[in-house]
Scaffold this motif. Structure first.
Motif, PDB file in Angstrom:
ATOM      1  N   SER A  36       9.766  75.087   5.525  1.00 40.04           N
ATOM      2  CA  SER A  36      10.697  75.516   6.573  1.00 40.04           C
ATOM      3  C   SER A  36       9.935  75.821   7.856  1.00 40.04           C
ATOM      4  CB  SER A  36      11.495  76.754   6.137  1.00 40.04           C
ATOM      5  OG  SER A  36      10.668  77.901   6.099  1.00 40.04           O
ATOM      6  N   VAL A  46      15.019  78.436  15.419  1.00 38.67           N
ATOM      7  CA  VAL A  46      15.937  77.834  14.447  1.00 38.67           C
ATOM      8  C   VAL A  46      17.211  78.662  14.315  1.00 38.67           C
ATOM      9  CG1 VAL A  46      16.263  77.372  11.988  1.00 38.67           C
ATOM     10  CG2 VAL A  46      14.187  76.612  13.135  1.00 38.67           C
ATOM     11  N   VAL A  47      17.050  79.976  14.175  1.00 35.14           N
ATOM     12  CA  VAL A  47      18.223  80.829  13.957  1.00 35.14           C
ATOM     13  C   VAL A  47      19.089  80.872  15.209  1.00 35.14           C
ATOM     14  CG1 VAL A  47      19.033  83.069  13.186  1.00 35.14           C
ATOM     15  CG2 VAL A  47      16.890  82.170  12.298  1.00 35.14           C
ATOM     16  N   ARG A  50      21.142  77.849  15.217  1.00 39.73           N
ATOM     17  CA  ARG A  50      22.227  77.971  14.242  1.00 39.73           C
ATOM     18  C   ARG A  50      23.377  78.835  14.797  1.00 39.73           C
ATOM     19  NH1 ARG A  50      20.991  77.389   8.447  1.00 39.73           N
ATOM     20  NH2 ARG A  50      19.821  75.432   8.330  1.00 39.73           N
ATOM     21  N   GLU A  77      17.468  70.819  13.422  1.00 42.56           N
ATOM     22  CA  GLU A  77      18.297  71.983  13.727  1.00 42.56           C
ATOM     23  C   GLU A  77      18.822  71.962  15.165  1.00 42.56           C
ATOM     24  OE1 GLU A  77      19.292  74.242  11.623  1.00 42.56           O
ATOM     25  OE2 GLU A  77      18.121  73.443   9.945  1.00 42.56           O
ATOM     26  N   THR A 288      14.207  80.592   7.331  1.00 38.34           N
ATOM     27  CA  THR A 288      15.270  80.814   8.304  1.00 38.34           C
ATOM     28  C   THR A 288      16.315  79.711   8.307  1.00 38.34           C
ATOM     29  OG1 THR A 288      13.844  79.767   9.936  1.00 38.34           O
ATOM     30  CG2 THR A 288      13.819  82.153   9.862  1.00 38.34           C
ATOM     31  N   ASP A 289      15.962  78.516   7.838  1.00 37.00           N
ATOM     32  CA  ASP A 289      16.885  77.381   7.885  1.00 37.00           C
ATOM     33  C   ASP A 289      17.600  77.145   6.552  1.00 37.00           C
ATOM     34  OD1 ASP A 289      14.596  76.593   6.526  1.00 37.00           O
ATOM     35  OD2 ASP A 289      14.709  74.531   7.226  1.00 37.00           O
ATOM     36  N   SER A 292      23.654  77.473   4.615  1.00 43.06           N
ATOM     37  CA  SER A 292      24.535  77.112   5.717  1.00 43.06           C
ATOM     38  C   SER A 292      25.121  78.387   6.302  1.00 43.06           C
ATOM     39  CB  SER A 292      25.657  76.196   5.210  1.00 43.06           C
ATOM     40  OG  SER A 292      26.569  75.907   6.247  1.00 43.06           O
TER      41      SER A 292
END
Length: 303
Positions: A36, A46-47, A50, A77, A288-289, A292
């Motif tokens: 990750s 990444v977050v 998202r 991402e 972190t990824d 879902s």
């Protein structure tokens, strides 16, 4: 929200189901091995992506396969990776994380290209139009250079945040002190706050960091949640009870959720709740990824 996530980018290898390290050359079967994107800049990027932010990553990686993989995972991402420079003489920073039952996670880490990152690697023109600059790992730049970068972000009308990777130590605080007057939101963990300041009380330590120049100190406290300290208020927010798989990246997830909440107009308490809810989502997977989640699902958990 258009964010520049600057600094530490890492590829993590998570190994789940590690009861012990095998003796000698023995082997051991584990449940899962997973890669990750991570780091105080990369994981937060990444977050934030998202959670619906437009994110540009800036930092240094190697020209190796690890770097190729990290670019692919970040790009998947939706993170813009055009600001990541490649250093042929350095490997991409990477960690191997054996995750024990219950989520504890010792780690082996190689600093790699993160240690070679300087302001000369940055295309300042790429920062035009950002609304926020998040600097992860200011200790690699030093306080003076980090302060210059954050001051430039302010000149563009952006807000700023800072997340230190190194353990708390008074000498480390002195090394990065030049960045604090240009930091709107400092995002340490509880051990860092106490280590930086020598305080025995967390709120007292956070106030010392405010006195050093930070505009707001939002402290993660693991299973205890978060503490947000400003010149006017101290806000405590509880963590959300979840079944923990891996706590890797939870600090980065809190940072992303907290900053996203502020950008959406939330007050400090509501932003911290969104941060804790985001960390709770990440704790239930690997990195972190994992899994879902979205701004909608995290907001629902935060209430």
């Amino acid at each position: 929200m258009r964010v520049a996530a600057v600094g530490v980018h890492v590829l993590d290898t998570h190994v789940i189901g590690v009861e012990s390290i095998p003796q000698g050359s023995d082997g051991q079967l584990v449940e899962t091995i997973r890669w990750s994107p991570a780091g105080t800049a990369g994981g937060t990027a990444v977050v934030l992506a998202r959670l619906g932010a437009e994110v540009l990553s800036l930092g240094a990686i190697g020209t190796d396969v690890i770097g190729d993989t990290l670019l692919a995972l970040l790009g998947r991402e939706g993170v813009d990776v055009s600001g990541l420079v490649r250093k042929p003489d350095h490997q991409t920073s990477s960690s191997v994380i054996p995750v024990r039952p219950g989520g504890d996670r010792p780690a082996w880490h190689c600093i790699g290209a993160n240690g070679a990152f300087t302001l000369d690697d940055l295309d300042l023109g790429a920062l035009e139009g950002i609304t926020h600059l998040h600097l992860g790992g200011p200790e690699f730049l030093g306080g003076e250079a980090a302060g210059q970068l954050l001051a430039h972000a302010h000149s563009l009308g952006a807000t700023t945040s800072l997340d230190v990777l190194a353990p708390g130590d008074p000498d480390m605080l002195a090394w990065i002190a030049g960045a604090l007057p240009h930091t709107d939101y400092l995002l340490p963990n509880d051990e860092q706050v106490l280590g930086f300041t020598g305080a025995t009380d967390l709120a007292e330590g956070a106030r010392a960091l405010l006195a050093a120049g930070a505009g707001c100190v939002a402290v993660t406290r693991g299973a205890k949640g978060a503490l947000v300290v400003t010149s006017d208020d101290v806000v405590e927010v509880a963590a959300y009870p979840v079944e923990v798989v891996d706590t890797t990246g939870c600090g980065d997830a809190f940072s992303a959720g907290f900053l996203r909440g502020l950008a959406l107009g939330h007050d400090a308490a509501a932003a911290a709740r969104l941060g804790c809810a985001t960390a709770a989502q990440v704790a239930q997977g690997l990195g972190t990824d994992a899994g879902s989640y979205s701004l909608e699902s995290v907001s629902a958990l935060a209430g």
